[in-house]
Design an enzyme around this catalytic site. Structure first.
Site, PDB file in Angstrom:
ATOM      1  N   GLN A 165      11.956  37.553  33.433  1.00  0.00           N
ATOM      2  CA  GLN A 165      12.938  37.692  34.506  1.00  0.00           C
ATOM      3  C   GLN A 165      12.447  38.625  35.596  1.00  0.00           C
ATOM      4  OE1 GLN A 165      16.403  39.334  32.620  1.00  0.00           O
ATOM      5  NE2 GLN A 165      16.650  37.619  31.178  1.00  0.00           N
TER       6      GLN A 165
ATOM      7  N   HIS B 129      14.668  40.769  39.086  1.00  0.00           N
ATOM      8  CA  HIS B 129      15.950  40.966  39.768  1.00  0.00           C
ATOM      9  C   HIS B 129      15.700  41.366  41.221  1.00  0.00           C
ATOM     10  CE1 HIS B 129      17.549  40.808  35.758  1.00  0.00           C
ATOM     11  NE2 HIS B 129      16.866  41.885  35.414  1.00  0.00           N
TER      12      HIS B 129
ATOM     13  N   GLU C 107      17.116  48.607  36.609  1.00  0.00           N
ATOM     14  CA  GLU C 107      17.584  48.874  35.246  1.00  0.00           C
ATOM     15  C   GLU C 107      16.589  49.724  34.474  1.00  0.00           C
ATOM     16  OE1 GLU C 107      17.515  45.348  32.592  1.00  0.00           O
ATOM     17  OE2 GLU C 107      16.550  44.324  34.279  1.00  0.00           O
TER      18      GLU C 107
ATOM     19  N   ARG D  74      15.275  33.779  36.572  1.00  0.00           N
ATOM     20  CA  ARG D  74      14.498  33.445  35.383  1.00  0.00           C
ATOM     21  C   ARG D  74      13.212  32.731  35.803  1.00  0.00           C
ATOM     22  NH1 ARG D  74      18.232  30.512  33.108  1.00  0.00           N
ATOM     23  NH2 ARG D  74      19.327  32.307  32.254  1.00  0.00           N
TER      24      ARG D  74
END
Length: 488
Positions: free
Chosen positions: A266, A268, A285, A364
């Protein structure tokens, strides 16, 4: 004209007669929560009077009602999840003659109760009413800030509803135990049963991948024990709960994540791209590895020397791009930060703590050609991924201390959040933090304590510490993770 006064000896007989009249009216209307000399008793009222906590209500010189105001609260009530005040006042034995009782009169009485409690040094007000007394229930629902829940009192053989309200803007807001929403089944085909095995969670599916411990994500909101969602708390309590973030989007999302299989590869977007293309926050994150099977690893950034063009060719040709991404072995206690734009994936056999921006935007790149029971693959987001990937990003790593002597150890301090580890060996004190909320997750069984109350924490339990939270302490031996947003 309505007047309030502390009851003196010369009026005590009138007060007892008033209570008997009110009880008689209750009984005639099918209400059985009071019985003279069972509750209330003459002795209770006399004790209230001598302690200076019994008040009379007069309208135009005629006795109309009475009540007791004190700081006493019996043990049964201490089990409730109160949200306001370290020095609460409690309204007891509130009685009004039926011929004068009405919403306007009752609201004026409650207004005086609030003012008097504040004058006496209390910071919040608590009260209860029988589930049978619909008139009083409607009154308190209107007059009080929060319905706390129901309690069964064996002495009365019935349930009572408890209410509370802060008395001023300066009233402290207490720690709130939060309960997660789960992502599971087809939403997390890679999920497993580690949340049940490690933390005793009643998971909804054998493929439970995520517990959203503190979440304002739509349809995946975390809740209090009463079922209040995080957005509902924010709307009601505003700055008392979130500090400088009042009126803004809730900035963070806290998860516990259980990976039986590897997650997809992934990336982001940052805030600018996510706002322009998704209408949401971006996603930065960090992970703290809590459990890892032998040989467990993560994918963490593009390998040295790999260019975006190489990655683009592999993605557009449907090739396995895993060889282009750095694989890193992990152990419990490892900390990994992933800024927006950094490619990553959680490997199989890992249980971790994840703190991130409050966003569900995930692009993804690769999903190992996995299919569901119908033979379908999950969609990939090749174009968006290539838009946001930065091959140069290498993240940031840290290590959680195995133990410590009642200290707060900083693990990460990045633009989106701060992550600390409280190392508890006896008592670890946490000072107030009035600018913003904090989110505390216990990694071992600990006691969270503050003036007037405590919460028993098991490993994996998460508590929201409001901006107006008083000083708290963690007691025991173990660790807790604390995430905090940046100053707004």
């Amino acid at each position: 004209m309505i007047e309030f006064a502390r009851v003196r000896e010369e009026r005590f007989g009138e007060i007892c007669a008033l209570y008997q009249d009110v009880i008689s009216d209750m009984n005639q209307n099918g209400l059985r929560q009071w019985e003279w000399e069972v509750y209330p008793t003459r002795a209770q009222l006399e004790e209230d009077m001598h302690a200076g906590r019994l008040y009379s209500v007069q309208e135009d010189g005629c006795l109309s009602g009475a009540f007791a105001l004190s700081g006493d609260l019996t043990e049964e009530y201490n089990r409730m999840e109160w949200h306001y005040g370290v020095r609460p006042a409690t309204l007891h034995r509130f009685a009004m003659l039926p011929q004068v009782f009405g919403t306007e009169m009752a609201m004026r009485v409650l207004a005086f109760v609030r003012e008097e409690a504040l004058r006496l040094g209390y910071d919040s007000l608590r009260m209860d009413v029988s589930c049978e007394d619909q008139r009083m229930l409607r009154l308190f629902e209107r007059a009080m800030t929060r319905e706390v829940g129901r309690i069964y009192l064996e002495n009365f053989g019935m349930e009572y509803v408890c209410f509370e309200a802060p008395l001023s803007d300066e009233c402290p807001m207490l720690p709130i135990r939060m309960y997660p929403a789960y992502r599971y089944g087809e939403m997390t085909p890679w999920g497993g049963e580690q949340l049940r095995d490690e933390f005793g969670r009643d998971i909804p599916d054998p493929r439970t991948g995520e517990a959203l411990e503190i979440s304002a994500i739509a349809k995946l909101e975390s809740r209090t024990g009463r079922g209040e969602t995080l957005p509902e708390l924010i709307r009601r309590d505003g700055a008392r709960l979130v500090g400088d973030y009042a009126g803004q989007e809730f900035p963070l999302l806290l998860k516990l994540l259980a990976a039986r299989q590897s997650l997809s590869v992934q990336v982001h977007p940052d805030d600018a791209y996510a706002r322009a293309n998704e209408g949401k926050l971006g996603k930065t994150e960090a992970w703290v590895i809590l459990k890892a099977e032998e040989g467990a690893s993560i994918l963490y950034g593009i390998r040295d020397g790999v260019t975006l063009d190489q990655l683009r060719r592999g993605l557009e040709n449907g090739e396995d791009i895993e060889p282009l991404i750095a694989r890193v072995p992990v152990q419990p206690g490892d900390v990994y930060f992933m800024p927006a734009g950094m490619v990553h994936a959680i490997g199989a056999g890992i249980l971790l703590y994840e703190i991130q921006q409050s966003s569900d935007v995930t692009y993804r790149l690769w999903d190992f050609n996995r299919t569901n029971a119908a033979g379908e693959k999950r969609p990939l987001h090749i174009r968006q991924s290539l838009d946001v990937i930065d091959p140069a990003l290498r993240g940031q790593r840290a290590r959680m201390p195995a133990s410590g002597d009642n200290e707060l150890v900083n693990l990460l301090d990045v633009p989106a959040f701060r992550l600390d580890c409280a190392c508890v060996n006896g008592r670890c004190e946490l000072a107030p933090h009035p600018r913003a909320f904090r989110m505390l997750t216990a990694l071992n069984s600990l006691l969270l304590t503050w003036q007037g109350d405590t919460i028993d924490l098991r490993a994996g339990d998460t508590v929201l510490l409001p901006a107006a939270c008083p000083a708290v302490s963690l007691v025991g031996v173990g660790r807790a993770l604390i995430s905090t947003p940046p100053e707004a």
